[in-house]
Motif scaffolding. Structure first.
Motif, PDB file in Angstrom:
ATOM      1  N   HIS A 471     -10.997 -14.440 -23.138  1.00 31.08           N
ATOM      2  CA  HIS A 471     -11.922 -13.575 -23.869  1.00 31.08           C
ATOM      3  C   HIS A 471     -11.984 -12.233 -23.145  1.00 31.08           C
ATOM      4  O   HIS A 471     -12.135 -12.187 -21.927  1.00 31.08           O
ATOM      5  CB  HIS A 471     -13.313 -14.207 -23.935  1.00 31.08           C
ATOM      6  CG  HIS A 471     -13.319 -15.612 -24.466  1.00 31.08           C
ATOM      7  ND1 HIS A 471     -13.441 -15.899 -25.808  1.00 31.08           N
ATOM      8  CD2 HIS A 471     -13.190 -16.806 -23.840  1.00 31.08           C
ATOM      9  CE1 HIS A 471     -13.400 -17.209 -25.982  1.00 31.08           C
ATOM     10  NE2 HIS A 471     -13.247 -17.783 -24.799  1.00 31.08           N
ATOM     11  N   THR A 472     -11.897 -11.140 -23.895  1.00 29.03           N
ATOM     12  CA  THR A 472     -11.889  -9.812 -23.300  1.00 29.03           C
ATOM     13  C   THR A 472     -13.306  -9.354 -22.974  1.00 29.03           C
ATOM     14  O   THR A 472     -14.292  -9.895 -23.468  1.00 29.03           O
ATOM     15  CB  THR A 472     -11.246  -8.790 -24.250  1.00 29.03           C
ATOM     16  OG1 THR A 472     -12.074  -8.671 -25.420  1.00 29.03           O
ATOM     17  CG2 THR A 472      -9.839  -9.217 -24.655  1.00 29.03           C
ATOM     18  N   TYR A 473     -13.384  -8.313 -22.138  1.00 30.12           N
ATOM     19  CA  TYR A 473     -14.688  -7.736 -21.795  1.00 30.12           C
ATOM     20  C   TYR A 473     -15.401  -7.241 -23.055  1.00 30.12           C
ATOM     21  O   TYR A 473     -16.618  -7.403 -23.197  1.00 30.12           O
ATOM     22  CB  TYR A 473     -14.519  -6.580 -20.811  1.00 30.12           C
ATOM     23  CG  TYR A 473     -14.471  -7.028 -19.369  1.00 30.12           C
ATOM     24  CD1 TYR A 473     -15.626  -7.457 -18.720  1.00 30.12           C
ATOM     25  CD2 TYR A 473     -13.283  -7.018 -18.661  1.00 30.12           C
ATOM     26  CE1 TYR A 473     -15.589  -7.868 -17.403  1.00 30.12           C
ATOM     27  CE2 TYR A 473     -13.236  -7.426 -17.337  1.00 30.12           C
ATOM     28  CZ  TYR A 473     -14.393  -7.849 -16.712  1.00 30.12           C
ATOM     29  OH  TYR A 473     -14.352  -8.261 -15.415  1.00 30.12           O
ATOM     30  N   GLU A 474     -14.650  -6.618 -23.952  1.00 33.40           N
ATOM     31  CA  GLU A 474     -15.261  -6.089 -25.168  1.00 33.40           C
ATOM     32  C   GLU A 474     -15.854  -7.223 -25.999  1.00 33.40           C
ATOM     33  O   GLU A 474     -16.982  -7.111 -26.518  1.00 33.40           O
ATOM     34  CB  GLU A 474     -14.220  -5.303 -25.971  1.00 33.40           C
ATOM     35  CG  GLU A 474     -14.792  -4.508 -27.134  1.00 33.40           C
ATOM     36  CD  GLU A 474     -14.981  -5.333 -28.397  1.00 33.40           C
ATOM     37  OE1 GLU A 474     -15.872  -4.999 -29.196  1.00 33.40           O
ATOM     38  OE2 GLU A 474     -14.231  -6.322 -28.570  1.00 33.40           O
ATOM     39  N   ALA A 475     -15.118  -8.337 -26.133  1.00 36.33           N
ATOM     40  CA  ALA A 475     -15.603  -9.469 -26.925  1.00 36.33           C
ATOM     41  C   ALA A 475     -16.827 -10.106 -26.276  1.00 36.33           C
ATOM     42  O   ALA A 475     -17.800 -10.449 -26.959  1.00 36.33           O
ATOM     43  CB  ALA A 475     -14.487 -10.495 -27.100  1.00 36.33           C
ATOM     44  N   VAL A 476     -16.780 -10.269 -24.949  1.00 31.44           N
ATOM     45  CA  VAL A 476     -17.920 -10.865 -24.250  1.00 31.44           C
ATOM     46  C   VAL A 476     -19.130  -9.956 -24.342  1.00 31.44           C
ATOM     47  O   VAL A 476     -20.260 -10.409 -24.593  1.00 31.44           O
ATOM     48  CB  VAL A 476     -17.553 -11.146 -22.775  1.00 31.44           C
ATOM     49  CG1 VAL A 476     -18.787 -11.602 -21.996  1.00 31.44           C
ATOM     50  CG2 VAL A 476     -16.460 -12.207 -22.684  1.00 31.44           C
ATOM     51  N   ASP A 477     -18.909  -8.656 -24.171  1.00 33.92           N
ATOM     52  CA  ASP A 477     -20.028  -7.712 -24.219  1.00 33.92           C
ATOM     53  C   ASP A 477     -20.645  -7.674 -25.620  1.00 33.92           C
ATOM     54  O   ASP A 477     -21.869  -7.579 -25.758  1.00 33.92           O
ATOM     55  CB  ASP A 477     -19.537  -6.325 -23.806  1.00 33.92           C
ATOM     56  CG  ASP A 477     -20.675  -5.394 -23.441  1.00 33.92           C
ATOM     57  OD1 ASP A 477     -21.373  -5.673 -22.450  1.00 33.92           O
ATOM     58  OD2 ASP A 477     -20.874  -4.388 -24.141  1.00 33.92           O
ATOM     59  N   ARG A 478     -19.818  -7.742 -26.632  1.00 32.89           N
ATOM     60  CA  ARG A 478     -20.328  -7.753 -28.003  1.00 32.89           C
ATOM     61  C   ARG A 478     -21.168  -9.004 -28.252  1.00 32.89           C
ATOM     62  O   ARG A 478     -22.244  -8.941 -28.867  1.00 32.89           O
ATOM     63  CB  ARG A 478     -19.173  -7.694 -28.998  1.00 32.89           C
ATOM     64  CG  ARG A 478     -19.632  -7.640 -30.453  1.00 32.89           C
ATOM     65  CD  ARG A 478     -18.470  -7.423 -31.416  1.00 32.89           C
ATOM     66  NE  ARG A 478     -17.488  -8.506 -31.354  1.00 32.89           N
ATOM     67  CZ  ARG A 478     -16.276  -8.387 -30.846  1.00 32.89           C
ATOM     68  NH1 ARG A 478     -15.880  -7.241 -30.324  1.00 32.89           N
ATOM     69  NH2 ARG A 478     -15.449  -9.419 -30.838  1.00 32.89           N
ATOM     70  N   ARG A 479     -20.705 -10.131 -27.735  1.00 34.64           N
ATOM     71  CA  ARG A 479     -21.460 -11.377 -27.885  1.00 34.64           C
ATOM     72  C   ARG A 479     -22.799 -11.292 -27.144  1.00 34.64           C
ATOM     73  O   ARG A 479     -23.825 -11.752 -27.648  1.00 34.64           O
ATOM     74  CB  ARG A 479     -20.609 -12.527 -27.345  1.00 34.64           C
ATOM     75  CG  ARG A 479     -21.308 -13.870 -27.218  1.00 34.64           C
ATOM     76  CD  ARG A 479     -21.631 -14.496 -28.553  1.00 34.64           C
ATOM     77  NE  ARG A 479     -22.020 -15.897 -28.381  1.00 34.64           N
ATOM     78  CZ  ARG A 479     -22.683 -16.605 -29.276  1.00 34.64           C
ATOM     79  NH1 ARG A 479     -23.039 -16.055 -30.426  1.00 34.64           N
ATOM     80  NH2 ARG A 479     -22.993 -17.869 -29.036  1.00 34.64           N
ATOM     81  N   ILE A 480     -22.801 -10.693 -25.950  1.00 33.36           N
ATOM     82  CA  ILE A 480     -24.050 -10.534 -25.199  1.00 33.36           C
ATOM     83  C   ILE A 480     -25.041  -9.692 -25.997  1.00 33.36           C
ATOM     84  O   ILE A 480     -26.228 -10.046 -26.129  1.00 33.36           O
ATOM     85  CB  ILE A 480     -23.768  -9.887 -23.828  1.00 33.36           C
ATOM     86  CG1 ILE A 480     -22.994 -10.854 -22.933  1.00 33.36           C
ATOM     87  CG2 ILE A 480     -25.071  -9.483 -23.139  1.00 33.36           C
ATOM     88  CD1 ILE A 480     -22.481 -10.223 -21.647  1.00 33.36           C
ATOM     89  N   ASN A 481     -24.573  -8.581 -26.546  1.00 32.00           N
ATOM     90  CA  ASN A 481     -25.460  -7.717 -27.324  1.00 32.00           C
ATOM     91  C   ASN A 481     -25.999  -8.427 -28.560  1.00 32.00           C
ATOM     92  O   ASN A 481     -27.159  -8.235 -28.954  1.00 32.00           O
ATOM     93  CB  ASN A 481     -24.736  -6.434 -27.727  1.00 32.00           C
ATOM     94  CG  ASN A 481     -24.548  -5.488 -26.552  1.00 32.00           C
ATOM     95  OD1 ASN A 481     -25.357  -5.461 -25.629  1.00 32.00           O
ATOM     96  ND2 ASN A 481     -23.476  -4.705 -26.576  1.00 32.00           N
ATOM     97  N   ASN A 482     -25.177  -9.264 -29.189  1.00 31.79           N
ATOM     98  CA  ASN A 482     -25.640 -10.024 -30.350  1.00 31.79           C
ATOM     99  C   ASN A 482     -26.726 -11.020 -29.962  1.00 31.79           C
ATOM    100  O   ASN A 482     -27.709 -11.206 -30.694  1.00 31.79           O
ATOM    101  CB  ASN A 482     -24.469 -10.752 -31.006  1.00 31.79           C
ATOM    102  CG  ASN A 482     -23.534  -9.813 -31.742  1.00 31.79           C
ATOM    103  OD1 ASN A 482     -23.901  -8.676 -32.058  1.00 31.79           O
ATOM    104  ND2 ASN A 482     -22.322 -10.264 -32.009  1.00 31.79           N
ATOM    105  N   VAL A 483     -26.552 -11.666 -28.805  1.00 32.85           N
ATOM    106  CA  VAL A 483     -27.567 -12.622 -28.352  1.00 32.85           C
ATOM    107  C   VAL A 483     -28.855 -11.879 -27.977  1.00 32.85           C
ATOM    108  O   VAL A 483     -29.966 -12.373 -28.220  1.00 32.85           O
ATOM    109  CB  VAL A 483     -27.042 -13.458 -27.168  1.00 32.85           C
ATOM    110  CG1 VAL A 483     -28.152 -14.322 -26.570  1.00 32.85           C
ATOM    111  CG2 VAL A 483     -25.889 -14.341 -27.625  1.00 32.85           C
ATOM    112  N   VAL A 484     -28.733 -10.687 -27.395  1.00 34.44           N
ATOM    113  CA  VAL A 484     -29.918  -9.878 -27.098  1.00 34.44           C
ATOM    114  C   VAL A 484     -30.700  -9.616 -28.383  1.00 34.44           C
ATOM    115  O   VAL A 484     -31.937  -9.756 -28.438  1.00 34.44           O
ATOM    116  CB  VAL A 484     -29.522  -8.548 -26.428  1.00 34.44           C
ATOM    117  CG1 VAL A 484     -30.698  -7.580 -26.416  1.00 34.44           C
ATOM    118  CG2 VAL A 484     -29.048  -8.797 -25.010  1.00 34.44           C
ATOM    119  N   ARG A 485     -30.005  -9.236 -29.449  1.00 36.42           N
ATOM    120  CA  ARG A 485     -30.683  -8.995 -30.723  1.00 36.42           C
ATOM    121  C   ARG A 485     -31.346 -10.268 -31.234  1.00 36.42           C
ATOM    122  O   ARG A 485     -32.452 -10.229 -31.795  1.00 36.42           O
ATOM    123  CB  ARG A 485     -29.685  -8.460 -31.761  1.00 36.42           C
ATOM    124  CG  ARG A 485     -29.251  -7.021 -31.493  1.00 36.42           C
ATOM    125  CD  ARG A 485     -28.192  -6.554 -32.483  1.00 36.42           C
ATOM    126  NE  ARG A 485     -27.880  -5.142 -32.316  1.00 36.42           N
ATOM    127  CZ  ARG A 485     -28.465  -4.146 -32.971  1.00 36.42           C
ATOM    128  NH1 ARG A 485     -29.406  -4.417 -33.864  1.00 36.42           N
ATOM    129  NH2 ARG A 485     -28.142  -2.888 -32.750  1.00 36.42           N
TER     130      ARG A 485
END
Length: 989
Positions: A471-485
């Motif tokens: 999993h790339t940094y971009e994909a992981v970071d996007r998932r983190i932001n989605n969980v934050v929301r």
């Protein structure tokens, strides 16, 4: 007058002019040669699959032999296999009874979407072509590749785990790319240069065919110039030129095709910067692949004077594929001469045909083909020398000039090797240490913030490996932001304590990082403790759980947020207002409130709460952002972590080591982190190769389960360079470095508040805790009197600093907030200074390295003097038979006896003479009163040997594996019933 003297030069001049005009108009001389016949068996967007000399399908006709599928490199046309019909690969193989096939990737600049192709596209396409050949012929396929085509062959074989492959034949194909670079370029410069070129050059441009040709020719400019000169000198003699004209035209113009930028970038990043053909862990469309999965026979054709596929690099396949039977065939030729030209037609292809028949059990092993010897990892073979190349194709004078130049350059490179390595390491480490040194209580720093920075800097960088996927940094970071929301949608705010009850998997890492980004406190709840107690100690308001732990979480009187679970996710729960399925929240429709600021955490803010057990009681450990940063930056610096590393997290993320060392160090270092579902010896070796693990994290005796497992086997090379963790017993440490050589251990010591951190970076002194990390807190040893349990003072009333090898209490000069439960002391070494006592006892040797002695409150005070557990355990750990050891006090009629329990390695034994020898000259303290062997030793969840069950058992029973210290001889003797009775009765011996 002899007219021939006039007509001969004129005729020669006319012939030169006529032939030269033909070359200028048509690019070469017309040879009349026609290509070998072939049939297009399959034509898809990525490739066309050719079958040369298609067989006559009429009944009674001779059927073709074993199929050989040939793979060209990306910058060279597939026609390379048929440059000349009589002397080309397909013609010679066909005459020998072999069925030749060729995969043609075409010229990417002439195919729709071709310039967007990457390496993985080629590997997957090749795998599909193998399926087609197998289906059409009904036979296993011999896969033959030249240069990068051979790399494709290795990668496709690993991707398929050798399915349907009879053998692999690779011609000058590099595997260990850093073992010997073209033109003897220094390997230390390659990773940084390759990363830069991949990220900043070939992410923007492609290589046209003419540039690929020019680059190939410039790798051997002397031979290129010599070939052109020879052609011009013979331009008058058409008959002399025609036999080699097809080859000349191919190399001069027709054979070169464009090379897509993404493919070059991936080649540079995966196989040069990170050398993942050797280490494993390269990605094929998200799947992690390792050459160690290849188990079919391999023939590596090695060019003795090949400066592109250098012998040292080509021979890396032996270590990279330990399960394969690897052979080599050595030819004294350059790179292209391996497959095209006179030596190829007379040596290479007849040998390949014979190899195929030998594998097919219809012939003998070809002459000159021998099992490849195992090359050392630190090879002395620096590459094809300039002398070898010049002897192969230049004049003696030129050879001498270049030899002198190369010798001089080699001397300079050798002299500056250490300086260059130091410069590279310093350039990587200094920014981390500088940033760590700037951290104060008002600094904004957190796990969520660092992950945001990595995603911004290298969005396509590989961040997380799990279950064979990347999993790339971009994909992981996007998932983190989605969980934050999602957390915001259900009402979680900054500062709220949220329990995390999840198994180690990507969703757990994302949940922890999302809470950090939100500014909430992640309470890391071990699943094997009393969850109600943990929730109370952690002041948990609500809990995040995965489906596996949902039932346990529902037993707590709070709302449960369910996250993760994968495709098989099925909560199968009744409607419940206290259970929220986070995966059903659409992050795109969540409006961010005005109070939200991503990554608001300051260094002083509480970020995590972890748990440990002390004396059977559950203890909550508060971890601030500063504490996390100290461990993360310290780990990355001490282990010299970089983007080339893959950190293997064996410990669960709810354990402090997993959070602070593995996850923290990897995120700060920009390294890939490989999550494990738990320590399983049968999976350990497979995963370190599949993921290309370079750094393994551990706690205490964790690696003992791997080393001691009867099925453990480490055949061939491995990618691990480092083990990092804390608490590894000295005996296990010795065995780990022996088994995993040349890897070494970086042992850490860190207090729970992070004020004191030590690291044995060199690993040279087994058992030592090393030295303070640069940029960390200032440490000192206050001289200590164990009899009076006092820190000693000097004549002025300040604490006296301990002398070398004198026992002392480890003191740390705090920076930032201090844990309110810490032992704070002021006016220690100077008026009004502030120090924190760690309550750990250490000694510092003459070199400045620290050695653990004991915990201040756990020293065993015997009638003979103090016994220090760590000192004794280190000493007996040097005995090869000792697996684990613990030293503890047993109260006998109001007096203390020191007892050491040993767990032995399988089949091990300890003679009393060896025991006496090991404990005779301890650097500090007295030896134990009793030593005994136990059949097994109970370990905690963090793999720390548990003392309580042994202490509760009292004095050991007499046995052939129990000894007591005879005070008269100061030697250990067998513990008998009479002696034990005497000791238990309280009588002194």
């Amino acid at each position: 007058m002899d007219l021939s003297a006039i007509t001969r030069p004129v005729g020669r001049l006319m012939a030169t002019a006529q032939n030269g005009l033909e070359v200028l108009r048509y690019g070469g001389l017309e040879t009349g040669a026609v290509p070998s016949p072939f049939q297009i068996i399959e034509s898809v967007r990525m490739y066309r699959l050719r079958r040369y000399f298609p067989p006559d399908t009429r009944p009674g006709t001779k059927q073709p032999g074993p199929p050989v599928l040939m793979v060209h490199p990306m910058m060279m046309s597939a026609d390379m296999w048929d440059v000349t019909r009589d002397e080309g690969a397909v013609g010679i193989l066909h005459k020998a009874g072999v069925d030749p096939w060729v995969i043609d990737f075409g010229s990417p600049d002439k195919v729709e979407g071709g310039m967007d192709r990457n390496l993985a596209d080629h590997v997957v396409a090749l795998s599909e072509a193998i399926d087609t050949v197998k289906e059409v012929t009904g036979r296993d396929v011999h896969l033959a590749g030249y240069s990068q085509g051979g790399m494709f062959a290795y990668q496709a074989a690993a991707y398929r785990r050798s399915k349907d492959l009879a053998s692999i034949i690779a011609f000058g194909s590099p595997v260990d790319t850093l073992a010997a670079l073209p033109m003897n370029l220094p390997a230390s410069m390659a990773p940084a240069a390759a990363d830069f070129m991949a990220d900043h050059v070939f992410s923007r441009i492609d290589i046209p065919g003419w540039l690929a040709r020019t680059g190939f020719q410039m790798l051997d400019p002397i031979k290129t110039a010599q070939s052109r000169l020879d052609f011009l000198r013979q331009l008058h003699d058409r008959e002399a030129l025609l036999p080699r004209e097809q080859q000349r035209r191919f190399l001069a113009s027709e054979g070169w095709i464009a090379w897509s930028g993404p493919a070059i970038a991936e080649l540079l990043k995966q196989f040069i910067a990170h050398n993942r053909m050797m280490s494993g862990g390269f990605s094929i469309h998200g799947d992690l692949v390792t050459l160690s999965d290849i188990d079919c026979p391999v023939l590596a054709v090695v060019g003795e004077v090949d400066d592109i596929g250098q012998p040292a690099s080509v021979r890396g396949i032996k270590r990279a594929a330990p399960k394969a039977d690897v052979y080599e065939y050595l030819i004294r030729t350059g790179h292209f001469g391996l497959v095209v030209g006179s030596k190829a037609s007379s040596q290479t292809w007849p040998t390949v045909a014979q190899w195929v028949k030998w594998i097919d059990s219809t012939g003998e092993l070809p002459e000159g083909v021998d099992p490849m010897p195992l090359q050392p990892e630190e090879t002395s073979e620096s590459g094809v020398s300039i002398t070898s190349r010049l002897v192969h194709g230049a004049t003696a004078a030129t050879e001498m000039a270049f030899s002198v130049a190369r010798s001089t350059a080699g001397a300079v490179v050798s002299a500056n090797k250490s300086a260059r390595a130091l410069a590279v390491e310093t350039a990587r480490t200094l920014p981390r240490l500088a940033r760590l040194g700037q951290v104060n209580e008002h600094t904004r720093i957190s796990l969520g913030r660092i992950m945001s920075e990595q995603a911004r800097d290298v969005p396509n960088g590989e961040a997380l490996l799990f279950d064979g996927r990347v999993h790339t940094y971009e994909a992981v970071d996007r998932r983190i932001n989605n969980v934050v929301r999602g957390l915001i949608a259900v009402g979680v705010r900054q500062g709220v304590h949220v329990g995390v009850l999840m198994e180690t998997r990507p969703s757990a890492l994302v949940a922890i990082a999302a809470l950090s980004r939100l500014g909430a406190v992640a309470v890391l709840m071990p699943p094997d403790v009393d969850l109600a107690t943990a929730a109370r100690l952690g002041a948990v308001a609500e809990i995040i759980a995965d489906p596996t732990h949902l039932d346990a979480a529902r037993q707590l009187d709070m709302r449960v947020l369910v996250l993760g679970g994968g495709e098989s996710r099925d909560l199968d729960q009744p409607e419940d207002a206290d259970v929220v399925d986070m995966e059903k929240i659409d992050p795109d429709v969540v409006d961010l409130p005005g109070w939200y600021r991503p990554n608001p955490g300051l260094a002083r803010d509480l970020a995590f709460i972890a748990f440990s057990t002390m004396g059977g009681d559950l203890i909550a450990r508060q971890i601030t952002n500063a504490r996390w940063a100290i461990s993360a930056f310290g780990t990355a610096s001490a282990a010299n972590l970089s983007r080339s590393d893959t950190v293997y997290c064996l410990t669960p993320l709810h354990h402090q080591s997993g959070l602070l060392v593995a996850l923290g160090g990897a995120v700060v270092g920009g390294s890939r982190i490989a999550l494990s579902r738990g320590l399983r010896p049968d999976r350990f070796v497979q995963e370190i190769r599949q993921y290309g693990v370079t750094v393994v994290t551990y706690t205490w005796a964790m690696l003992r389960d791997v080393i001691n497992d009867p099925s453990f086997s480490l055949v061939g090379s491995h990618p691990v360079r480092l083990f990092i963790g804390s608490g590894m017993p000295t005996g296990l440490w010795k065995r780990v470095v022996e088994v995993f050589a040349p890897a070494h251990v970086v042992e850490f010591f860190a207090t729970t508040d992070g004020q004191a951190v030590l690291a044995n970076v060199s690993g040279a002194k087994i058992g030592s805790k090393g030295r303070p990390l640069p940029g960390g807190r200032e440490l000192a040893l206050g001289a200590y009197d164990p009899e009076e349990d006092l820190i000693l003072e000097d004549d002025r009333g300040f604490v006296r600093r301990a002398e070398p090898n004198e026992i002392g209490v480890l003191l740390a000069r705090p920076r930032g907030p201090v844990d309110p439960t810490a032992w704070v002391k002021r006016g220690v070494f100077a008026p009004a200074d502030t120090w924190v006592s760690t309550e750990y006892l250490f000694r510092r040797d003459e070199d400045g390295d620290y050695w653990s002695v004991d915990n201040r409150g756990l020293v065993v005070h015997t009638s003979r003097g103090p016994v220090y557990a760590a000192t004794v355990n280190d000493a007996v750990g040097q005995l090869g038979a000792v697996d684990l050891s613990v030293t503890y006090g047993v109260d006998v009629n109001g007096r203390q006896l020191a007892v050491t329990a040993l767990a032995l390695c399988p089949g091990g034994s300890v003679p009393s003479a060896d025991l006496s020898e090991a404990l005779t000259d301890l650097p500090l303290g007295c030896p134990p009163d009793i030593v005994h062997v136990v059949p097994e030793m109970t370990l905690s969840a963090s793999y720390r040997p548990q003392i309580a069950p042994l202490r509760d058992a009292g004095i050991p029973k007499p046995s052939r594996n129990a000894w007591y210290l005879d005070p008269d001889t100061n030697r250990y003797k067998r513990l008998t019933v009479a002696v034990r009775t005497e000791i238990a009765g309280g009588q002194s011996r």
